[in-house]
Design a protein around this motif. Structure first.
Motif, short mmCIF file in Angstrom:
data_model
loop_
_atom_site.label_atom_id
_atom_site.label_comp_id
_atom_site.label_asym_id
_atom_site.label_seq_id
_atom_site.Cartn_x
_atom_site.Cartn_y
_atom_site.Cartn_z
N SER A 103 -8.99 3.78 0.82
CA SER A 103 -8.23 2.88 -0.04
C SER A 103 -7.99 1.56 0.69
N THR A 104 -8.12 0.46 -0.03
CA THR A 104 -7.82 -0.85 0.54
C THR A 104 -6.31 -1.03 0.56
N ARG A 132 -3.81 -0.08 -5.63
CA ARG A 132 -3.50 0.24 -7.03
C ARG A 132 -2.13 -0.28 -7.47
N TYR A 133 -1.27 -0.68 -6.54
CA TYR A 133 0.05 -1.20 -6.89
C TYR A 133 0.16 -2.72 -6.78
N VAL A 134 -0.80 -3.35 -6.16
CA VAL A 134 -0.71 -4.78 -5.86
C VAL A 134 -0.56 -5.64 -7.12
N GLY A 135 -1.40 -5.40 -8.11
CA GLY A 135 -1.35 -6.21 -9.32
C GLY A 135 -0.02 -6.14 -10.03
N ALA A 136 0.49 -4.94 -10.20
CA ALA A 136 1.76 -4.77 -10.90
C ALA A 136 2.92 -5.41 -10.14
N ILE A 137 2.94 -5.26 -8.83
CA ILE A 137 4.01 -5.87 -8.03
C ILE A 137 3.93 -7.39 -8.10
#
Length: 65
Positions: A3-4, A41-46
């Motif tokens: 995972s990046t 997977r959380y970067v965009g939403a944050i």
């Protein structure tokens, strides 16, 4: 599958306050004084939530990988 990981760096008090109120992090996610490692997977939403609150990329926070 690997995972990046991205690092959010909080450059302002406003960003730090927002982060503390809205994001749950573990001690191992700490990256420097005001950086936090986050899975891709959380970067965009944050980032979208921070922007929606009026925080500015560059002034208030940065994201790097």
């Amino acid at each position: 599958m690997p995972s990046t990981v991205y690092v959010f760096t909080l450059n302002s008090i406003k960003a730090r306050d927002w982060w503390g109120e809205n994001v749950v992090t573990e001690p191992y996610q700490r990256f420097g004084t005001w950086g936090f490692a986050v899975e891709h997977r959380y970067v965009g939403a944050i980032a979208e939530a921070m922007l929606a609150e009026g925080l500015l990329v560059g002034d208030d926070f940065t994201v790097s990988c």
